[in-house]
Design a protein around this motif. Structure first.
Motif, short mmCIF file in Angstrom:
data_model
loop_
_atom_site.label_atom_id
_atom_site.label_comp_id
_atom_site.label_asym_id
_atom_site.label_seq_id
_atom_site.Cartn_x
_atom_site.Cartn_y
_atom_site.Cartn_z
N SER A 1 0.67 -1.07 0.05
CA SER A 1 0.13 -0.16 0.00
C SER A 1 0.78 1.21 -0.05
CB SER A 1 -0.99 -0.08 1.21
OG SER A 1 -0.25 -0.01 2.38
N LEU B 1 -7.45 -6.07 -5.03
CA LEU B 1 -8.07 -5.26 -4.09
C LEU B 1 -8.72 -3.90 -5.04
CD1 LEU B 1 -5.98 -4.96 -1.01
CD2 LEU B 1 -7.92 -6.78 -1.70
N THR B 2 -8.29 -3.78 -6.21
CA THR B 2 -8.38 -2.53 -7.10
C THR B 2 -9.92 -2.38 -7.47
OG1 THR B 2 -6.29 -3.30 -8.45
CG2 THR B 2 -7.86 -1.69 -9.51
N ALA C 1 -11.26 -1.17 0.95
CA ALA C 1 -10.49 -0.20 1.89
C ALA C 1 -11.21 -0.29 3.20
CB ALA C 1 -10.36 0.83 1.24
N ASN D 1 -7.26 0.96 -4.57
CA ASN D 1 -8.03 -0.02 -3.82
C ASN D 1 -9.53 0.45 -3.77
OD1 ASN D 1 -6.03 -1.63 -1.11
ND2 ASN D 1 -5.83 -1.44 -3.39
N ASP E 1 -3.59 -5.80 -8.62
CA ASP E 1 -4.09 -6.24 -7.26
C ASP E 1 -5.64 -6.43 -7.21
OD1 ASP E 1 -4.63 -5.90 -4.45
OD2 ASP E 1 -3.65 -4.12 -4.27
#
Ligand SMILES: Nc1nc2c(ncn2[C@@H]2O[C@H](COP(=O)(O)OP(=O)(O)OP(=O)(O)O)[C@@H](O)[C@H]2O)c(=O)[nH]1
Ligand SMILES: Nc1nc2c(ncn2[C@@H]2O[C@H](COP(=O)(O)OP(=O)(O)OP(=O)(O)O)[C@@H](O)[C@H]2O)c(=O)[nH]1
Ligand SMILES: [K+]
Ligand SMILES: [Mg+2]
Ligand SMILES: [Mg+2]
Lengths: 279, 308
Positions: A87, B235-236, A210, A206, B233
């Motif tokens: 991150s 999580l994108t 998140a 993200n 990723d």
């Protein structure tokens, strides 16, 4: 004269634009509802609509804008930096160190990521660039013991800020979350106030996950504030709006690049304007 | 509030049915729930729109209106379409091998070059080592790795450490050498030492960074890769569309690697990537360790996106 209300088609368009900025469907719908009630004095052209969207978002974000300040007494102020893998934790540590140095504070870094390949080397390079000491152990070592050493050294020499790097961890990994709890506990052994800050680093690219990161890291590691990175791309970080509504955690700063001076204060009005598409 | 699409649709249709026979408009209304589910799973909005249009037509064309459990019927249609869009076959048995298109194409004159590209922190370096290891275990081929990342502190060192951990050769580091020159040196070295495959790890870059995008193109020009894998990723969020578009425009992508699938994200980026790049997802990263790499299974990911 006269006042205008928005049509359903206009409202749909706004809602979609907010979703594209990662607000998520629920937070976007809430802002849509607010705008549905709003009466535009003197017409609702594109510009006026966006300005109003920015107003609504800024109102949500303003209460969470709060810089990270070095105030702890006795010194050091211990700042634990955590978050999911990649991150931007280590880079943000360098940026925070640089920021504090500009205010003439003395900084020390602790290499609490003993897991990822060359994570220690990465932090050491930043330490050299900043000209600050880095307390490190061996790769594969126990992060809690390194962190303990670091607090001890920082306390002995009276360093103003000790910033602690940690390995990236996904919030659904129980064992790794327990490890954070252990690090916290060890920090508190030498100074019951430590860690003074627990900074969660969120990647702006993200999406809705998140929110789950904030929820779990807050619960398991006592997050006290957020830094959002990678806002120099096209991601707009709309998750912060939903996060401000749901969790109200302070947002300290944003990352806008890979260099040590690429940290900016979190400016809620500017971020609101970016999300609304007027900046 | 329902977290599960199945519950949501069930409730919606129960309510509708209470009013009597279902109408076409009812199916369209139910699709709003599907839309929200996809958006909450981070599927990119333009992709959601196209997807919803396609499944709405299918749902109306099929017998959803007269179905005993229209909610389940809609879910089946949505799920099957998701699986197909992700490159899979909805009727396939559980445990069937990953789709053919997701295999690496390494049958070129050696060394076959595999180039890894993507945003900062997406997991390129780790995936480079994972794939090199995978190639050895699954294809019986010998790979060498080289890091072209001269930007991030200790990036080349990171790949070297991973090479040691997995017993994979890495190109010796020459401080100060620039990416295109490193790529050339790596090619020559891999050729001389008879490696089957050369893995090129590159620095993370934003798709709006013109200088770095040009550098990536130059590397691709010099190395003539058999595979160019975009590492993303899982999580994108909505930015997936921008990323997919710009990388597709700049280099000849051959596939996508989806990392951090061991997280709890719904992983809608998989659908966005597939839809926008048109390229198969070749691997899923499922952990930080070097054996945490799996072939991509469309069925599993479809279920995950729908939260079931
Ligand atoms: N463009 C951009 N890149 C960033 C920013 N912050 C960090 N990065 C880059 O993101 C990548 C990952 O950053 P790190 O600081 O190593 O992330 P991390 O969270 O420490 O990663 P792990 O320790 O592996 O979990 C690096 O390539 C950084 O240069 C930012 O604000 N903008
Ligand atoms: N949990 C998990 N972590 C992963 C996975 N893949 C990579 N990581 C972690 O993600 C972080 C970033 O990975 P890197 O391989 O350094 O990412 P990168 O794209 O090379 O980063 P830059 O070179 O800075 O752009 C590291 O902490 C890795 O251990 C995965 O599939 N699951
Ligand atoms: K990331
Ligand atoms: Mg780090
Ligand atoms: Mg890398």
């Amino acid at each position: 004269g006269g006042t205008t209300k928005l049509t359903p088609a206009q409202l749909d368009e706004i809602e979609d634009a907010l979703i594209v900025s990662d607000l998520g469907p629920r937070a976007a719908a809430r802002i849509r509802d607010k705008l549905e009630e709003h009466r535009f004095e003197g017409g609702a052209d594109e510009r006026a609509i966006r300005e109003q969207v920015a107003v609504e978002i800024a109102e949500i974000l303003r209460p969470v804008a709060k810089p990270l300040e070095v105030t702890a007494f006795p010194r050091p102020q211990v700042i634990l930096v955590i978050g999911v893998n990649g991150s931007g934790k280590t880079t943000t540590i360098a940026k925070l160190g640089h920021l504090f140095q500009e205010d003439d504070y003395e900084v020390m870094l602790a290499a609490g990521d003993t897991f990822r390949a060359a994570a220690i080397g990465q932090l050491k390079v930043w330490g050299e660039r900043l000209g600050v000491p880095v307390v490190a152990g061996a790769e594969g070592g126990d992060p809690a013991s390194i962190v303990f050493d670091a607090v001890k050294q920082a306390t002995d020499i009276g360093t103003d800020a000790l910033i602690v790097d940690t390995a990236g961890r996904l919030q659904n990994k129980r064992e790794l979350m327990d490890e954070l709890a252990k690090i916290r506990k060890v920090l508190g052994k030498l100074n019951p106030e430590a860690p003074h800050d627990v900074v969660l680093v969120l990647d702006a690219t993200n999406g809705q996950n998140a929110l789950s990161q904030i929820e779990v890291f807050k619960e398991m590691a006592g997050v006290t504030g957020i830094v959002m990175t990678k806002l120099d791309g096209t991601a707009r970080g709309g998750v912060l709006v939903a996060a401000a509504e749901q969790y109200g955690l302070p947002v300290h700063a944003i990352g806008v690049g890979e260099k040590m001076d690429d940290l900016r204060p979190f400016d809620p009005d500017l971020v609101a304007r970016v999300i609304a598409g007027v900046a | 509030m329902f977290d599960n699409l199945s519950d949501r649709l069930g409730a919606t249709f129960d309510k509708l049915r209470g009013r009597g026979a279902l109408k076409e408009q009812d199916v369209r209304d139910a699709m709003r729930e599907v839309r929200i589910a996809l958006l909450e799973a981070d599927v990119a909005l333009p992709v959601v729109r196209r997807f919803i249009d396609a499944v709405t037509e299918k749902a109306i064309g099929q017998d959803v209106l007269r179905a005993v459990s229209p909610g389940q019927q809609v879910i089946k249609i949505v799920n099957d379409e998701l699986v197909r869009t992700l490159g899979g076959d909805p009727d396939e048995e559980e445990g069937a091998p990953a789709p053919e298109e997701s295999r690496l194409k390494l049958e070129v004159k050696p060394p076959a070059v595999v180039m890894m590209v993507g945003l900062q922190g997406s997991g390129k370096t780790t995936s480079t080592a994972k794939i090199a290891r995978y190639i050895r275990e699954k294809h019986g081929k010998k790979a060498m790795m080289a890091s072209l990342d001269v930007a991030r502190p200790a990036a080349q060192e990171q790949l070297a450490v991973l090479g040691q951990q997995a017993d994979i050769a890495t190109l010796p580091i020459v401080p100060g050498q620039q990416p295109v020159d490193i790529a050339r040196r790596a090619l020559e070295s891999a050729r001389l030492q008879n490696f089957d495959v050369l893995m090129l790890d590159t620095a993370g870059r934003l798709h709006v960074d013109d200088a770095l995008m040009a550098e990536m193109k130059a590397v691709a020009g010099a190395a003539d890769p058999a595979e160019v894998l975009l590492v993303v990723d899982s999580l994108t969020g909505q930015d997936a569309v921008n990323v997919a578009k710009s990388f597709t425009d700049e280099v000849p992508l051959t596939g996508v690697v989806l990392t951090r699938m061991d997280g709890d994200a719904r992983g809608g980026a998989a659908l966005s990537m597939r839809a926008v790049t048109g390229k198969p997802i070749k691997f899923a990263g499922t952990g930080e360790k070097l054996d945490a790499l799996e072939a991509f299974h469309p069925k599993r990911v479809a279920g995950r996106i729908l939260g079931m």
